[in-house]
Write a protein that holds these residues in place. Structure first.
Motif, PDB file in Angstrom:
ATOM      1  N   ALA A 145       1.003  -1.157   0.097  1.00  0.00           N
ATOM      2  CA  ALA A 145       0.039   0.062   0.007  1.00  0.00           C
ATOM      3  C   ALA A 145       0.814   1.255  -0.132  1.00  0.00           C
ATOM      4  CB  ALA A 145      -0.881   0.088   1.279  1.00  0.00           C
ATOM      5  N   ALA A 146       1.839   1.289   1.016  1.00  0.00           N
ATOM      6  CA  ALA A 146       2.756   2.303   1.023  1.00  0.00           C
ATOM      7  C   ALA A 146       3.526   2.592  -0.508  1.00  0.00           C
ATOM      8  CB  ALA A 146       3.809   2.209   1.923  1.00  0.00           C
ATOM      9  N   GLU A 147       4.059   1.599  -1.132  1.00  0.00           N
ATOM     10  CA  GLU A 147       4.406   1.923  -2.575  1.00  0.00           C
ATOM     11  C   GLU A 147       3.460   2.163  -3.729  1.00  0.00           C
ATOM     12  OE1 GLU A 147       5.979  -2.334  -3.304  1.00  0.00           O
ATOM     13  OE2 GLU A 147       7.769  -1.890  -2.121  1.00  0.00           O
ATOM     14  N   ALA A 148       2.269   1.663  -3.416  1.00  0.00           N
ATOM     15  CA  ALA A 148       1.107   2.117  -4.424  1.00  0.00           C
ATOM     16  C   ALA A 148       0.918   3.573  -4.373  1.00  0.00           C
ATOM     17  CB  ALA A 148       0.033   1.316  -4.179  1.00  0.00           C
ATOM     18  N   GLY A 149       0.897   3.882  -2.956  1.00  0.00           N
ATOM     19  CA  GLY A 149       0.591   5.421  -2.475  1.00  0.00           C
ATOM     20  C   GLY A 149       1.675   6.244  -2.934  1.00  0.00           C
ATOM     21  N   HIS A 150       2.883   5.641  -2.921  1.00  0.00           N
ATOM     22  CA  HIS A 150       4.249   6.785  -3.532  1.00  0.00           C
ATOM     23  C   HIS A 150       3.737   6.916  -5.046  1.00  0.00           C
ATOM     24  CE1 HIS A 150       6.073   7.156   0.120  1.00  0.00           C
ATOM     25  NE2 HIS A 150       5.954   5.982   0.439  1.00  0.00           N
ATOM     26  N   GLY A 151       3.513   5.760  -5.572  1.00  0.00           N
ATOM     27  CA  GLY A 151       3.233   5.689  -6.963  1.00  0.00           C
ATOM     28  C   GLY A 151       2.368   6.694  -7.495  1.00  0.00           C
ATOM     29  N   VAL A 152       1.105   6.452  -6.662  1.00  0.00           N
ATOM     30  CA  VAL A 152       0.102   7.614  -7.060  1.00  0.00           C
ATOM     31  C   VAL A 152       0.405   9.106  -6.822  1.00  0.00           C
ATOM     32  CG1 VAL A 152      -2.217   8.231  -6.370  1.00  0.00           C
ATOM     33  CG2 VAL A 152      -1.799   5.832  -6.788  1.00  0.00           C
ATOM     34  N   GLN A 153       1.303   9.213  -5.818  1.00  0.00           N
ATOM     35  CA  GLN A 153       1.724  10.681  -5.607  1.00  0.00           C
ATOM     36  C   GLN A 153       2.624  11.023  -6.813  1.00  0.00           C
ATOM     37  OE1 GLN A 153       3.658  10.773  -1.865  1.00  0.00           O
ATOM     38  NE2 GLN A 153       3.403  12.875  -1.629  1.00  0.00           N
ATOM     39  N   ASP A 154       3.650  10.201  -6.959  1.00  0.00           N
ATOM     40  CA  ASP A 154       4.306  10.500  -8.068  1.00  0.00           C
ATOM     41  C   ASP A 154       3.876  11.009  -9.294  1.00  0.00           C
ATOM     42  OD1 ASP A 154       6.697  10.125  -6.234  1.00  0.00           O
ATOM     43  OD2 ASP A 154       7.271   8.280  -6.979  1.00  0.00           O
ATOM     44  N   ARG A 155       2.637   9.933  -9.661  1.00  0.00           N
ATOM     45  CA  ARG A 155       2.029  10.250 -10.923  1.00  0.00           C
ATOM     46  C   ARG A 155       1.125  11.560 -10.918  1.00  0.00           C
ATOM     47  NH1 ARG A 155       1.413   4.650 -10.650  1.00  0.00           N
ATOM     48  NH2 ARG A 155      -0.772   4.584  -9.797  1.00  0.00           N
ATOM     49  N   ALA A 156       0.649  11.838  -9.708  1.00  0.00           N
ATOM     50  CA  ALA A 156       0.018  13.148  -9.494  1.00  0.00           C
ATOM     51  C   ALA A 156       0.919  14.283  -9.500  1.00  0.00           C
ATOM     52  CB  ALA A 156      -0.756  13.188  -8.089  1.00  0.00           C
ATOM     53  N   ALA A 157       2.022  14.341  -9.042  1.00  0.00           N
ATOM     54  CA  ALA A 157       3.044  15.396  -9.183  1.00  0.00           C
ATOM     55  C   ALA A 157       3.257  15.641 -10.668  1.00  0.00           C
ATOM     56  CB  ALA A 157       4.010  15.064  -8.433  1.00  0.00           C
ATOM     57  N   LYS A 158       3.636  14.632 -11.376  1.00  0.00           N
ATOM     58  CA  LYS A 158       3.950  14.808 -12.692  1.00  0.00           C
ATOM     59  C   LYS A 158       2.757  15.396 -13.467  1.00  0.00           C
ATOM     60  CE  LYS A 158       7.475  10.873 -12.836  1.00  0.00           C
ATOM     61  NZ  LYS A 158       7.602   9.705 -13.238  1.00  0.00           N
ATOM     62  N   ALA A 159       1.686  14.791 -13.225  1.00  0.00           N
ATOM     63  CA  ALA A 159       0.551  15.369 -14.142  1.00  0.00           C
ATOM     64  C   ALA A 159       0.237  16.996 -13.567  1.00  0.00           C
ATOM     65  CB  ALA A 159      -0.683  14.593 -13.590  1.00  0.00           C
ATOM     66  N   GLY A 160       0.537  17.155 -12.399  1.00  0.00           N
ATOM     67  CA  GLY A 160       0.270  18.819 -11.965  1.00  0.00           C
ATOM     68  C   GLY A 160       1.383  19.561 -12.653  1.00  0.00           C
ATOM     69  N   HIS A 161       2.710  19.128 -12.791  1.00  0.00           N
ATOM     70  CA  HIS A 161       3.669  19.803 -13.467  1.00  0.00           C
ATOM     71  C   HIS A 161       3.286  19.852 -14.645  1.00  0.00           C
ATOM     72  CE1 HIS A 161       6.295  20.029 -10.272  1.00  0.00           C
ATOM     73  NE2 HIS A 161       6.471  18.501  -9.716  1.00  0.00           N
ATOM     74  N   ALA A 162       2.940  18.938 -15.416  1.00  0.00           N
ATOM     75  CA  ALA A 162       2.418  18.967 -16.970  1.00  0.00           C
ATOM     76  C   ALA A 162       1.610  19.956 -17.130  1.00  0.00           C
ATOM     77  CB  ALA A 162       1.883  17.540 -17.326  1.00  0.00           C
ATOM     78  N   VAL A 163       0.183  20.107 -16.406  1.00  0.00           N
ATOM     79  CA  VAL A 163      -0.751  21.118 -16.378  1.00  0.00           C
ATOM     80  C   VAL A 163      -0.071  22.431 -16.308  1.00  0.00           C
ATOM     81  CG1 VAL A 163      -2.727  21.937 -15.337  1.00  0.00           C
ATOM     82  CG2 VAL A 163      -2.708  19.349 -15.773  1.00  0.00           C
ATOM     83  N   GLN A 164       0.749  22.832 -15.183  1.00  0.00           N
ATOM     84  CA  GLN A 164       1.291  23.975 -15.103  1.00  0.00           C
ATOM     85  C   GLN A 164       2.054  24.212 -16.345  1.00  0.00           C
ATOM     86  OE1 GLN A 164       3.961  23.988 -11.653  1.00  0.00           O
ATOM     87  NE2 GLN A 164       4.078  26.068 -11.582  1.00  0.00           N
ATOM     88  N   GLY A 165       2.810  23.271 -16.973  1.00  0.00           N
ATOM     89  CA  GLY A 165       3.533  23.769 -17.960  1.00  0.00           C
ATOM     90  C   GLY A 165       2.868  24.229 -19.180  1.00  0.00           C
ATOM     91  N   ARG A 166       1.673  23.693 -19.254  1.00  0.00           N
ATOM     92  CA  ARG A 166       0.640  24.122 -20.312  1.00  0.00           C
ATOM     93  C   ARG A 166      -0.166  25.214 -19.986  1.00  0.00           C
ATOM     94  NH1 ARG A 166      -1.649  18.449 -19.786  1.00  0.00           N
ATOM     95  NH2 ARG A 166      -0.216  16.866 -21.089  1.00  0.00           N
ATOM     96  N   ALA A 167      -0.242  25.641 -18.838  1.00  0.00           N
ATOM     97  CA  ALA A 167      -0.854  26.703 -18.466  1.00  0.00           C
ATOM     98  C   ALA A 167       0.194  27.907 -18.716  1.00  0.00           C
ATOM     99  CB  ALA A 167      -1.286  26.657 -16.880  1.00  0.00           C
ATOM    100  N   VAL A 168       1.438  27.828 -18.314  1.00  0.00           N
ATOM    101  CA  VAL A 168       2.163  28.710 -18.627  1.00  0.00           C
ATOM    102  C   VAL A 168       2.455  28.946 -20.234  1.00  0.00           C
ATOM    103  CG1 VAL A 168       4.779  29.275 -18.670  1.00  0.00           C
ATOM    104  CG2 VAL A 168       3.763  28.370 -16.619  1.00  0.00           C
ATOM    105  N   GLN A 169       2.454  28.106 -20.964  1.00  0.00           N
ATOM    106  CA  GLN A 169       2.472  28.152 -22.415  1.00  0.00           C
ATOM    107  C   GLN A 169       1.339  29.114 -23.107  1.00  0.00           C
ATOM    108  OE1 GLN A 169       3.071  24.015 -23.931  1.00  0.00           O
ATOM    109  NE2 GLN A 169       5.130  24.036 -23.675  1.00  0.00           N
ATOM    110  N   ALA A 170       0.156  28.487 -22.449  1.00  0.00           N
ATOM    111  CA  ALA A 170      -1.066  29.216 -22.968  1.00  0.00           C
ATOM    112  C   ALA A 170      -0.914  30.687 -22.516  1.00  0.00           C
ATOM    113  CB  ALA A 170      -2.513  28.663 -22.068  1.00  0.00           C
ATOM    114  N   GLY A 171      -0.685  31.108 -21.289  1.00  0.00           N
ATOM    115  CA  GLY A 171      -0.289  32.315 -20.860  1.00  0.00           C
ATOM    116  C   GLY A 171       0.462  33.120 -21.715  1.00  0.00           C
ATOM    117  N   HIS A 172       1.583  32.543 -22.163  1.00  0.00           N
ATOM    118  CA  HIS A 172       2.540  33.309 -22.893  1.00  0.00           C
ATOM    119  C   HIS A 172       1.922  33.320 -24.339  1.00  0.00           C
ATOM    120  CE1 HIS A 172       5.816  33.360 -20.116  1.00  0.00           C
ATOM    121  NE2 HIS A 172       5.782  32.096 -20.189  1.00  0.00           N
ATOM    122  N   ALA A 173       1.078  32.559 -24.864  1.00  0.00           N
ATOM    123  CA  ALA A 173       0.571  32.687 -26.175  1.00  0.00           C
ATOM    124  C   ALA A 173      -0.510  33.846 -26.082  1.00  0.00           C
ATOM    125  CB  ALA A 173      -0.145  31.439 -26.269  1.00  0.00           C
TER     126      ALA A 173
END
Length: 174
Positions: free
Chosen positions: A67-95
């Motif tokens: 369960a701890a390993e699965a939790g860490h995996g989910v947390q890592d995927r959520a952080a990556k998804a958050g960074h991706a969304v943030q990057g897209r938002a920055v690109q859209a803001g620049h556009a």
């Protein structure tokens, strides 16, 4: 594992007889111990329960680790998804910022062009009016064009004087 003494084979002496008896006692003792072990249901149940508790504890630890390993995996995927969304938002803001700057420049260019057009028309209109004004007043008109503040003040005073004169004439002629 039963050792039987063949029938008719007796001990050949007292020492051998003692030895056979001792051997038979051990066999009977082992058999009795096996029977007692099988008959001790509570003891066997305790041993089985202890084994099951050990297995359950090991499974609990294993599940917690999984369960701890699965939790860490989910947390890592959520952080990556958050960074991706943030990057897209920055690109859209620049556009959007780039488009806004382009639109601002286009509006500014149109305003400058409209200003130049209006200035040219006003200059042509001024020249046309200057042509209709008598020669002695043209110098005053040019000075007024260069310094509009005093001309406006004189114009307001002149208009007030004309309005006052019209009002005085109406009162005295009627």
């Amino acid at each position: 594992m039963k050792h039987r003494i063949p029938h008719g084979s007796g001990a050949k002496g007292p020492d051998e007889l003692r030895h056979q008896i001792e051997h038979a006692r051990h066999q009977v003792g082992d058999t009795v111990a096996q029977l007692v072990g099988k008959a001790d249901v509570k003891g066997r149940a305790r041993v089985r329960a202890a084994d099951l508790r050990d297995k359950a504890g090991a499974m609990t630890v294993q599940l917690r680790v999984s369960a701890a390993e699965a939790g860490h995996g989910v947390q890592d995927r959520a952080a990556k998804a958050g960074h991706a969304v943030q990057g897209r938002a920055v690109q859209a803001g620049h556009a959007v910022q780039g488009k806004a700057a382009q639109m601002g420049h286009a509006v500014q260019e149109r305003a400058v062009h409209a200003g130049h057009t209006a200035q040219g028309r006003a200059g042509r209109a001024g020249h046309a009016v200057e042509g209709t004004v008598p020669q002695p007043l043209r110098g005053a008109l040019r000075a007024g064009a260069r310094h509009p503040g005093p001309v406006v003040a004189v114009g307001v005073l002149g208009a007030a004087a004309v309005a006052g004169g019209i009002a005085w004439r109406r009162r005295h002629h009627h």
